[in-house]
Design a protein around this motif. Structure first.
Motif, short mmCIF file in Angstrom:
data_model
loop_
_atom_site.label_atom_id
_atom_site.label_comp_id
_atom_site.label_asym_id
_atom_site.label_seq_id
_atom_site.Cartn_x
_atom_site.Cartn_y
_atom_site.Cartn_z
N THR A 142 0.84 -1.20 0.00
CA THR A 142 0.00 0.00 0.00
C THR A 142 0.87 1.25 0.00
N ALA A 143 0.22 2.42 -0.19
CA ALA A 143 0.96 3.69 -0.22
C ALA A 143 1.69 3.92 1.09
N GLN A 178 2.80 -4.53 -10.05
CA GLN A 178 3.21 -3.45 -9.15
C GLN A 178 4.71 -3.26 -9.16
N GLY A 221 1.71 1.51 -3.45
CA GLY A 221 0.49 2.29 -3.60
C GLY A 221 -0.02 2.42 -5.02
N ARG A 222 0.69 1.86 -6.01
CA ARG A 222 0.23 1.93 -7.41
C ARG A 222 0.19 0.52 -8.01
N GLU A 230 -1.22 -1.78 -11.53
CA GLU A 230 -1.92 -1.86 -12.82
C GLU A 230 -2.71 -3.16 -12.86
N ILE A 275 -4.41 2.04 -2.28
CA ILE A 275 -3.73 1.67 -3.53
C ILE A 275 -4.48 2.31 -4.70
N ARG A 276 -3.75 2.93 -5.61
CA ARG A 276 -4.40 3.44 -6.81
C ARG A 276 -4.27 2.40 -7.92
N ASP A 299 -4.94 1.26 -11.93
CA ASP A 299 -5.21 1.66 -13.31
C ASP A 299 -5.54 0.41 -14.11
#
Ligand code: ZN
Length: 466
Positions: A369-370, A396, A400-401, A403, A435-436, A438
Protein backbone atom coordinates in the motif's frame (compact mmCIF):
# COMPACT_ATOMS: atom_id res chain seq x y z
CA UNK A 1 -45.91 -22.25 20.38
CA UNK A 2 -45.71 -22.14 16.62
CA UNK A 3 -44.26 -18.65 16.87
CA UNK A 4 -41.66 -19.88 19.28
CA UNK A 5 -40.81 -22.79 17.02
CA UNK A 6 -40.59 -20.45 14.08
CA UNK A 7 -38.22 -18.20 16.00
CA UNK A 8 -36.14 -21.17 17.01
CA UNK A 9 -35.87 -22.40 13.44
CA UNK A 10 -35.12 -18.92 12.20
CA UNK A 11 -32.38 -18.29 14.70
CA UNK A 12 -30.80 -21.64 13.94
CA UNK A 13 -31.15 -20.99 10.27
CA UNK A 14 -29.30 -17.72 10.73
CA UNK A 15 -26.52 -19.47 12.64
CA UNK A 16 -26.29 -22.23 10.09
CA UNK A 17 -26.23 -19.73 7.25
CA UNK A 18 -23.52 -17.68 8.94
CA UNK A 19 -21.45 -20.77 9.55
CA UNK A 20 -21.97 -21.96 6.01
CA UNK A 21 -21.00 -18.61 4.58
CA UNK A 22 -17.89 -18.47 6.68
CA UNK A 23 -16.91 -21.96 5.64
CA UNK A 24 -17.55 -21.07 2.03
CA UNK A 25 -15.07 -18.24 2.32
CA UNK A 26 -12.40 -20.62 3.48
CA UNK A 27 -10.24 -22.22 0.81
CA UNK A 28 -11.93 -24.99 -1.09
CA UNK A 29 -10.23 -27.76 0.81
CA UNK A 30 -11.96 -26.57 3.96
CA UNK A 31 -15.25 -25.79 2.32
CA UNK A 32 -15.99 -29.21 0.95
CA UNK A 33 -13.57 -31.00 3.16
CA UNK A 34 -15.71 -30.98 6.25
CA UNK A 35 -17.31 -34.21 5.31
CA UNK A 36 -16.57 -37.49 6.97
CA UNK A 37 -18.57 -39.96 4.94
CA UNK A 38 -17.61 -43.58 4.20
CA UNK A 39 -15.34 -42.54 1.30
CA UNK A 40 -13.38 -40.26 3.63
CA UNK A 41 -12.87 -42.99 6.21
CA UNK A 42 -12.05 -45.63 3.62
CA UNK A 43 -9.52 -43.42 1.81
CA UNK A 44 -7.84 -42.34 5.04
CA UNK A 45 -7.48 -45.99 6.06
CA UNK A 46 -6.16 -46.88 2.63
CA UNK A 47 -3.52 -44.11 2.74
CA UNK A 48 -2.34 -45.29 6.15
CA UNK A 49 -2.08 -48.88 4.92
CA UNK A 50 -0.48 -48.19 1.53
CA UNK A 51 2.18 -45.80 2.83
CA UNK A 52 3.98 -48.95 3.99
CA UNK A 53 3.99 -50.52 0.51
CA UNK A 54 7.24 -50.97 -1.37
CA UNK A 55 7.98 -49.23 -4.65
CA UNK A 56 6.91 -52.18 -6.84
CA UNK A 57 3.54 -52.42 -5.20
CA UNK A 58 2.94 -48.67 -5.44
CA UNK A 59 3.91 -48.65 -9.11
CA UNK A 60 1.58 -51.58 -9.80
CA UNK A 61 -1.21 -49.65 -8.06
CA UNK A 62 -0.48 -46.58 -10.18
CA UNK A 63 -0.50 -48.50 -13.45
CA UNK A 64 -3.78 -50.20 -12.60
CA UNK A 65 -5.43 -46.90 -11.69
CA UNK A 66 -3.95 -45.01 -14.61
CA UNK A 67 -5.32 -47.60 -17.03
CA UNK A 68 -8.72 -47.59 -15.32
CA UNK A 69 -8.92 -43.79 -15.56
CA UNK A 70 -7.91 -43.79 -19.23
CA UNK A 71 -10.48 -46.47 -20.10
CA UNK A 72 -13.14 -44.52 -18.22
CA UNK A 73 -12.19 -41.25 -19.95
CA UNK A 74 -12.27 -42.95 -23.36
CA UNK A 75 -15.76 -44.27 -22.65
CA UNK A 76 -17.35 -41.30 -20.92
CA UNK A 77 -15.58 -38.02 -21.54
CA UNK A 78 -16.21 -36.37 -24.94
CA UNK A 79 -12.88 -34.50 -24.99
CA UNK A 80 -10.90 -37.72 -24.57
CA UNK A 81 -13.13 -39.72 -26.89
CA UNK A 82 -12.12 -37.51 -29.78
CA UNK A 83 -8.52 -37.05 -28.58
CA UNK A 84 -7.91 -40.81 -28.30
CA UNK A 85 -9.42 -41.32 -31.72
CA UNK A 86 -7.26 -38.61 -33.23
CA UNK A 87 -4.09 -40.14 -31.73
CA UNK A 88 -5.13 -43.75 -32.29
CA UNK A 89 -4.74 -44.29 -28.55
CA UNK A 90 -6.21 -47.43 -26.99
CA UNK A 91 -6.35 -47.17 -23.20
CA UNK A 92 -7.00 -50.87 -22.62
CA UNK A 93 -3.63 -51.63 -24.23
CA UNK A 94 -1.65 -49.51 -21.78
CA UNK A 95 1.13 -51.68 -20.29
CA UNK A 96 3.33 -48.98 -18.79
CA UNK A 97 2.85 -45.37 -17.66
CA UNK A 98 5.19 -44.40 -20.50
CA UNK A 99 2.47 -45.40 -22.97
CA UNK A 100 0.58 -42.17 -22.24
CA UNK A 101 3.47 -40.10 -23.57
CA UNK A 102 1.95 -40.27 -27.06
CA UNK A 103 -0.88 -38.04 -25.79
CA UNK A 104 -0.43 -34.24 -25.73
CA UNK A 105 -0.11 -32.28 -22.52
CA UNK A 106 -3.23 -30.55 -21.25
CA UNK A 107 -2.80 -26.88 -20.36
CA UNK A 108 -4.84 -24.44 -18.34
CA UNK A 109 -6.18 -22.61 -21.37
CA UNK A 110 -7.54 -25.83 -22.89
CA UNK A 111 -9.28 -26.68 -19.63
CA UNK A 112 -10.75 -23.16 -19.66
CA UNK A 113 -11.96 -23.41 -23.25
CA UNK A 114 -13.10 -27.07 -23.34
CA UNK A 115 -14.55 -27.42 -19.86
CA UNK A 116 -17.91 -28.77 -21.06
CA UNK A 117 -16.25 -31.53 -23.12
CA UNK A 118 -14.04 -32.48 -20.18
CA UNK A 119 -17.00 -33.35 -17.96
CA UNK A 120 -17.89 -37.02 -17.74
CA UNK A 121 -21.19 -37.74 -19.50
CA UNK A 122 -22.32 -40.27 -16.93
CA UNK A 123 -22.11 -38.09 -13.83
CA UNK A 124 -25.52 -36.45 -13.28
CA UNK A 125 -25.38 -32.64 -13.38
CA UNK A 126 -26.81 -32.42 -9.84
CA UNK A 127 -23.84 -34.43 -8.50
CA UNK A 128 -21.29 -31.97 -9.88
CA UNK A 129 -19.63 -29.57 -7.45
CA UNK A 130 -18.11 -26.55 -9.24
CA UNK A 131 -14.78 -25.44 -7.79
CA UNK A 132 -13.57 -22.05 -8.93
CA UNK A 133 -10.00 -20.95 -8.95
CA UNK A 134 -7.78 -18.41 -10.53
CA UNK A 135 -5.08 -19.96 -8.42
CA UNK A 136 -2.07 -17.72 -8.44
CA UNK A 137 -2.16 -17.52 -12.21
CA UNK A 138 -4.99 -15.08 -12.90
CA UNK A 139 -6.46 -17.50 -15.47
CA UNK A 140 -9.92 -18.29 -14.13
CA UNK A 141 -10.91 -21.96 -14.16
CA UNK A 142 -13.86 -23.98 -13.07
CA UNK A 143 -13.23 -27.61 -12.15
CA UNK A 144 -16.15 -29.97 -11.56
CA UNK A 145 -15.82 -32.60 -8.88
CA UNK A 146 -18.10 -34.89 -6.89
CA UNK A 147 -18.62 -35.40 -3.19
CA UNK A 148 -16.52 -38.55 -3.42
CA UNK A 149 -13.64 -36.58 -4.92
CA UNK A 150 -13.86 -34.02 -2.14
CA UNK A 151 -13.92 -36.68 0.57
CA UNK A 152 -10.81 -38.36 -0.84
CA UNK A 153 -9.09 -34.99 -1.16
CA UNK A 154 -9.92 -34.03 2.41
CA UNK A 155 -8.80 -37.45 3.68
CA UNK A 156 -5.46 -36.90 1.91
CA UNK A 157 -5.05 -33.58 3.73
CA UNK A 158 -5.98 -35.11 7.09
CA UNK A 159 -3.45 -37.89 6.46
CA UNK A 160 -0.73 -35.39 5.54
CA UNK A 161 -1.35 -32.97 8.41
CA UNK A 162 -1.62 -35.98 10.71
CA UNK A 163 2.13 -36.43 10.28
CA UNK A 164 2.59 -33.65 12.82
CA UNK A 165 -0.36 -34.65 14.97
CA UNK A 166 -3.32 -32.83 13.40
CA UNK A 167 -6.79 -34.41 13.55
CA UNK A 168 -10.09 -32.87 12.38
CA UNK A 169 -10.94 -32.20 16.04
CA UNK A 170 -7.79 -30.16 16.58
CA UNK A 171 -8.13 -26.45 17.35
CA UNK A 172 -6.57 -24.40 14.58
CA UNK A 173 -6.02 -20.78 13.68
CA UNK A 174 -6.51 -20.16 10.04
CA UNK A 175 -5.20 -17.05 8.28
CA UNK A 176 -7.03 -15.67 5.29
CA UNK A 177 -7.63 -12.24 3.74
CA UNK A 178 -11.27 -11.18 3.51
CA UNK A 179 -13.55 -12.68 6.18
CA UNK A 180 -17.29 -12.38 5.59
CA UNK A 181 -20.27 -13.10 7.78
CA UNK A 182 -23.60 -12.68 6.06
CA UNK A 183 -23.52 -9.31 4.36
CA UNK A 184 -20.66 -8.06 6.53
CA UNK A 185 -17.34 -7.90 4.75
CA UNK A 186 -13.76 -7.71 5.80
CA UNK A 187 -14.18 -8.70 9.42
CA UNK A 188 -10.96 -8.88 11.44
CA UNK A 189 -11.71 -12.34 12.79
CA UNK A 190 -14.35 -14.99 13.16
CA UNK A 191 -14.74 -18.29 14.94
CA UNK A 192 -16.29 -21.43 13.61
CA UNK A 193 -16.24 -24.54 15.84
CA UNK A 194 -12.62 -25.43 16.44
CA UNK A 195 -11.34 -22.92 13.88
CA UNK A 196 -10.39 -19.33 14.66
CA UNK A 197 -10.07 -17.35 11.43
CA UNK A 198 -7.91 -14.23 11.38
CA UNK A 199 -7.71 -11.69 8.57
CA UNK A 200 -4.33 -10.75 7.14
CA UNK A 201 -5.96 -7.48 5.99
CA UNK A 202 -5.69 -6.32 9.62
CA UNK A 203 -2.01 -6.86 10.24
CA UNK A 204 -1.30 -3.64 12.14
CA UNK A 205 0.28 -3.06 15.56
CA UNK A 206 -3.08 -2.68 17.25
CA UNK A 207 -4.55 -5.83 15.76
CA UNK A 208 -1.44 -7.96 16.17
CA UNK A 209 -1.74 -7.41 19.92
CA UNK A 210 -5.43 -8.31 19.81
CA UNK A 211 -4.78 -11.41 17.70
CA UNK A 212 -2.10 -12.60 20.11
CA UNK A 213 -4.54 -12.20 22.99
CA UNK A 214 -7.33 -13.95 21.08
CA UNK A 215 -5.03 -16.86 20.36
CA UNK A 216 -3.78 -17.05 23.93
CA UNK A 217 -7.32 -17.66 25.15
CA UNK A 218 -8.32 -19.87 22.20
CA UNK A 219 -5.29 -22.17 22.72
CA UNK A 220 -4.78 -23.43 19.17
CA UNK A 221 -2.55 -26.38 18.37
CA UNK A 222 -1.76 -25.35 14.79
CA UNK A 223 -1.59 -22.21 12.65
CA UNK A 224 -2.48 -22.65 8.99
CA UNK A 225 -1.86 -20.25 6.11
CA UNK A 226 0.36 -19.15 3.26
CA UNK A 227 4.08 -18.91 4.08
CA UNK A 228 4.29 -15.20 3.36
CA UNK A 229 1.17 -14.44 5.44
CA UNK A 230 2.44 -16.29 8.50
CA UNK A 231 5.97 -14.91 8.01
CA UNK A 232 4.57 -11.35 7.87
CA UNK A 233 2.48 -12.07 10.98
CA UNK A 234 5.59 -13.36 12.79
CA UNK A 235 7.55 -10.31 11.69
CA UNK A 236 4.87 -8.07 13.25
CA UNK A 237 5.01 -10.17 16.42
CA UNK A 238 8.77 -9.79 16.58
CA UNK A 239 8.51 -6.03 16.06
CA UNK A 240 6.06 -5.96 18.97
CA UNK A 241 8.41 -8.10 21.08
CA UNK A 242 5.77 -10.79 21.27
CA UNK A 243 7.40 -14.17 21.08
CA UNK A 244 4.85 -16.78 21.90
CA UNK A 245 1.21 -17.50 21.21
CA UNK A 246 0.18 -20.27 23.51
CA UNK A 247 1.81 -23.25 25.15
CA UNK A 248 -0.72 -25.38 23.32
CA UNK A 249 0.84 -24.53 19.93
CA UNK A 250 2.42 -27.58 18.29
CA UNK A 251 3.03 -26.61 14.70
CA UNK A 252 2.50 -24.45 11.64
CA UNK A 253 1.01 -25.81 8.42
CA UNK A 254 1.97 -23.87 5.31
CA UNK A 255 0.32 -24.00 1.94
CA UNK A 256 3.26 -24.39 -0.34
CA UNK A 257 3.86 -21.41 -2.48
CA UNK A 258 7.48 -20.46 -2.89
CA UNK A 259 8.82 -21.08 0.58
CA UNK A 260 11.95 -19.15 1.39
CA UNK A 261 14.54 -19.90 4.05
CA UNK A 262 13.99 -16.52 5.69
CA UNK A 263 10.28 -17.23 6.06
CA UNK A 264 10.89 -20.54 7.80
CA UNK A 265 13.62 -18.86 9.85
CA UNK A 266 11.35 -16.12 11.16
CA UNK A 267 8.45 -18.55 11.83
CA UNK A 268 10.70 -20.92 13.80
CA UNK A 269 12.38 -18.03 15.61
CA UNK A 270 9.18 -16.40 16.77
CA UNK A 271 6.96 -19.44 17.32
CA UNK A 272 9.54 -22.14 18.02
CA UNK A 273 7.45 -24.99 16.61
CA UNK A 274 7.69 -27.47 13.76
CA UNK A 275 6.55 -26.58 10.26
CA UNK A 276 4.75 -28.80 7.74
CA UNK A 277 4.32 -27.99 4.03
CA UNK A 278 1.23 -28.85 2.04
CA UNK A 279 1.22 -28.66 -1.75
CA UNK A 280 -2.05 -29.21 -3.56
CA UNK A 281 -4.38 -27.67 -6.10
CA UNK A 282 -8.03 -27.32 -7.01
CA UNK A 283 -7.35 -29.27 -10.22
CA UNK A 284 -6.50 -32.23 -7.96
CA UNK A 285 -3.90 -33.97 -10.05
CA UNK A 286 -1.08 -33.90 -7.49
CA UNK A 287 -0.93 -33.66 -3.73
CA UNK A 288 2.27 -33.59 -1.72
CA UNK A 289 3.76 -32.52 1.56
CA UNK A 290 6.62 -32.86 3.99
CA UNK A 291 6.88 -35.74 6.45
CA UNK A 292 7.59 -36.27 10.14
CA UNK A 293 11.35 -35.92 9.63
CA UNK A 294 12.05 -34.21 6.33
CA UNK A 295 11.07 -30.94 4.68
CA UNK A 296 11.15 -32.59 1.22
CA UNK A 297 7.85 -32.76 -0.65
CA UNK A 298 6.49 -36.32 -0.76
CA UNK A 299 4.04 -36.93 -3.62
CA UNK A 300 1.07 -39.16 -2.88
CA UNK A 301 1.26 -42.00 -5.45
CA UNK A 302 -2.32 -42.98 -4.55
CA UNK A 303 -3.64 -39.52 -5.57
CA UNK A 304 -2.33 -39.41 -9.10
CA UNK A 305 0.45 -40.17 -11.53
CA UNK A 306 3.12 -37.49 -11.89
CA UNK A 307 5.45 -36.83 -14.81
CA UNK A 308 8.45 -34.52 -14.71
CA UNK A 309 8.76 -32.44 -17.82
CA UNK A 310 12.43 -31.54 -18.12
CA UNK A 311 13.06 -27.82 -18.65
CA UNK A 312 16.80 -27.91 -18.02
CA UNK A 313 19.32 -30.06 -16.11
CA UNK A 314 17.90 -29.32 -12.71
CA UNK A 315 14.37 -28.02 -13.23
CA UNK A 316 11.22 -29.93 -14.11
CA UNK A 317 7.61 -28.92 -14.56
CA UNK A 318 5.13 -31.05 -12.63
CA UNK A 319 2.61 -32.71 -14.94
CA UNK A 320 -0.18 -34.63 -13.27
CA UNK A 321 -2.89 -37.16 -14.05
CA UNK A 322 -5.24 -37.27 -11.09
CA UNK A 323 -6.92 -40.50 -9.95
CA UNK A 324 -9.56 -39.08 -7.64
CA UNK A 325 -11.74 -36.95 -9.91
CA UNK A 326 -13.71 -39.00 -12.43
CA UNK A 327 -16.20 -36.16 -12.94
CA UNK A 328 -13.63 -34.18 -14.92
CA UNK A 329 -10.49 -36.24 -15.47
CA UNK A 330 -7.36 -34.23 -16.21
CA UNK A 331 -4.77 -36.30 -18.06
CA UNK A 332 -1.18 -35.01 -18.41
CA UNK A 333 -2.17 -31.65 -16.95
CA UNK A 334 0.61 -29.06 -16.88
CA UNK A 335 0.53 -27.50 -13.43
CA UNK A 336 3.00 -24.72 -14.20
CA UNK A 337 4.78 -25.56 -10.94
CA UNK A 338 8.46 -26.35 -11.13
CA UNK A 339 10.49 -28.72 -9.00
CA UNK A 340 13.99 -30.07 -8.57
CA UNK A 341 14.92 -33.62 -9.51
CA UNK A 342 12.79 -36.19 -7.73
CA UNK A 343 14.02 -39.18 -5.72
CA UNK A 344 12.06 -42.40 -5.45
CA UNK A 345 12.13 -42.77 -1.68
CA UNK A 346 12.44 -40.65 1.46
CA UNK A 347 15.43 -42.01 3.38
CA UNK A 348 14.18 -40.41 6.58
CA UNK A 349 10.65 -41.82 6.83
CA UNK A 350 11.07 -44.78 4.49
CA UNK A 351 8.02 -44.03 2.32
CA UNK A 352 8.59 -45.08 -1.30
CA UNK A 353 7.04 -41.85 -2.57
CA UNK A 354 8.61 -39.51 -5.12
CA UNK A 355 10.24 -36.70 -3.17
CA UNK A 356 11.93 -33.45 -4.09
CA UNK A 357 13.27 -30.56 -2.10
CA UNK A 358 12.12 -27.49 -3.94
CA UNK A 359 8.95 -26.31 -5.53
CA UNK A 360 8.68 -23.11 -7.46
CA UNK A 361 5.80 -21.51 -9.23
CA UNK A 362 3.55 -20.01 -6.62
CA UNK A 363 4.91 -16.66 -5.66
CA UNK A 364 3.44 -15.16 -2.56
CA UNK A 365 0.72 -12.89 -3.82
CA UNK A 366 0.93 -9.59 -2.02
CA UNK A 367 0.57 -5.89 -2.78
CA UNK A 368 2.20 -2.93 -1.03
CA UNK A 369 0.00 0.00 0.00
CA UNK A 370 0.96 3.69 -0.22
CA UNK A 371 1.82 3.64 3.50
CA UNK A 372 4.03 0.59 2.84
CA UNK A 373 1.92 -2.11 4.42
CA UNK A 374 1.88 -5.61 2.97
CA UNK A 375 -1.54 -6.87 1.86
CA UNK A 376 -2.13 -10.51 0.94
CA UNK A 377 -4.16 -11.10 -2.19
CA UNK A 378 -6.47 -14.01 -1.69
CA UNK A 379 -9.21 -13.51 -4.23
CA UNK A 380 -12.52 -14.01 -2.60
CA UNK A 381 -14.53 -13.09 -5.60
CA UNK A 382 -17.75 -13.53 -7.46
CA UNK A 383 -16.24 -15.62 -10.24
CA UNK A 384 -18.99 -14.72 -12.70
CA UNK A 385 -17.20 -11.39 -13.28
CA UNK A 386 -14.29 -13.34 -14.78
CA UNK A 387 -16.43 -15.16 -17.31
CA UNK A 388 -15.46 -13.13 -20.37
CA UNK A 389 -11.76 -12.78 -19.82
CA UNK A 390 -8.85 -15.03 -20.62
CA UNK A 391 -6.73 -13.77 -17.81
CA UNK A 392 -5.95 -10.85 -15.50
CA UNK A 393 -2.86 -9.71 -13.67
CA UNK A 394 -1.96 -7.21 -10.97
CA UNK A 395 1.36 -5.52 -11.75
CA UNK A 396 3.21 -3.45 -9.15
CA UNK A 397 6.57 -1.69 -9.15
CA UNK A 398 5.74 1.25 -6.85
CA UNK A 399 4.10 1.18 -3.40
CA UNK A 400 0.49 2.29 -3.60
CA UNK A 401 0.23 1.93 -7.41
CA UNK A 402 -1.06 -1.18 -9.20
CA UNK A 403 -1.92 -1.86 -12.82
CA UNK A 404 -4.81 -4.24 -13.39
CA UNK A 405 -4.07 -5.87 -16.75
CA UNK A 406 -6.92 -7.68 -18.43
CA UNK A 407 -6.78 -9.97 -21.44
CA UNK A 408 -10.37 -9.99 -22.76
CA UNK A 409 -12.14 -12.98 -24.32
CA UNK A 410 -15.22 -12.87 -26.59
CA UNK A 411 -18.27 -10.98 -25.31
CA UNK A 412 -16.15 -8.80 -23.00
CA UNK A 413 -17.14 -5.18 -22.48
CA UNK A 414 -15.39 -2.49 -20.46
CA UNK A 415 -18.02 -2.42 -17.73
CA UNK A 416 -16.78 -5.87 -16.77
CA UNK A 417 -13.27 -4.52 -16.15
CA UNK A 418 -14.76 -2.17 -13.54
CA UNK A 419 -16.63 -5.07 -11.95
CA UNK A 420 -13.41 -7.11 -11.77
CA UNK A 421 -11.64 -4.18 -10.12
CA UNK A 422 -14.55 -3.80 -7.71
CA UNK A 423 -14.26 -7.49 -6.74
CA UNK A 424 -10.50 -7.22 -6.23
CA UNK A 425 -10.94 -4.16 -4.04
CA UNK A 426 -13.61 -5.94 -2.04
CA UNK A 427 -11.20 -8.81 -1.32
CA UNK A 428 -8.58 -6.33 -0.12
CA UNK A 429 -10.96 -4.64 2.29
CA UNK A 430 -10.01 -1.26 3.71
CA UNK A 431 -6.48 -1.55 2.31
CA UNK A 432 -7.88 -1.08 -1.19
CA UNK A 433 -8.27 2.64 -0.53
CA UNK A 434 -4.50 2.90 -0.04
CA UNK A 435 -3.73 1.67 -3.53
CA UNK A 436 -4.40 3.44 -6.81
CA UNK A 437 -5.43 1.03 -9.56
CA UNK A 438 -5.21 1.66 -13.31
CA UNK A 439 -7.01 -0.67 -15.69
CA UNK A 440 -5.10 -1.69 -18.81
CA UNK A 441 -6.69 -3.81 -21.54
CA UNK A 442 -4.20 -6.13 -23.18
CA UNK A 443 -3.98 -7.60 -26.67
CA UNK A 444 -4.37 -11.29 -27.22
CA UNK A 445 -2.49 -13.56 -24.93
CA UNK A 446 0.76 -14.93 -26.22
CA UNK A 447 0.96 -18.60 -25.46
CA UNK A 448 3.37 -19.42 -22.73
CA UNK A 449 5.19 -22.70 -23.12
CA UNK A 450 6.57 -23.22 -19.65
CA UNK A 451 6.02 -21.92 -16.18
CA UNK A 452 2.99 -20.44 -14.65
CA UNK A 453 1.04 -17.31 -15.37
CA UNK A 454 1.23 -15.05 -12.37
CA UNK A 455 -1.84 -13.36 -10.93
CA UNK A 456 0.44 -10.85 -9.20
CA UNK A 457 3.53 -9.60 -10.99
CA UNK A 458 5.23 -8.08 -7.97
CA UNK A 459 8.48 -6.21 -8.60
CA UNK A 460 8.86 -4.91 -5.03
CA UNK A 461 10.80 -7.03 -2.54
CA UNK A 462 8.63 -7.97 0.45
CA UNK A 463 11.67 -7.99 2.76
CA UNK A 464 12.01 -4.22 2.41
CA UNK A 465 8.57 -3.81 3.97
CA UNK A 466 8.72 -6.21 6.92
ZN1 ZN B 1 9.86 -38.65 4.55
Amino acid sequence: MIDLLKKFIESNWVIEKAVRELVERLPLRFRYGISYGPTFRHWLGFLKESEKWDRDRLEAYQLEHLRALLIYAGNNVPYYQSLFQEYGFMPEKVQSPKDIEVLPYLDRRTVQEKKQQLISANVPARALIPLYTSGTSGVPLVIYATKETEEKHWATIVDLWGRIGYTPKTKVVFFTANIRRGKKENLPWNKYGNTLVLSSNYFSDEWIDKYVELMASFEPEYLIGFPHTIAVFCSHMRNRSRNSISRSLKGVILYAENIYEWQIGIIRDVLGVRVLYDYGMVEKVIHAGSCEHSVAFHLYPQYGFTEYLSLNDSTYELVGTGFINYAMPLIRYKTGDLCSKARKVCAKCGRYYDTFTEIDGRMGDYLITADEHIVSVYLDTDFSVLEHIQRFQLYQDLPGRVELKIWPADLFHFGEARRILHEIKRSLGSNASKIRFDIILMDNMKSQTTGKYRMVDQRLNIRNFL
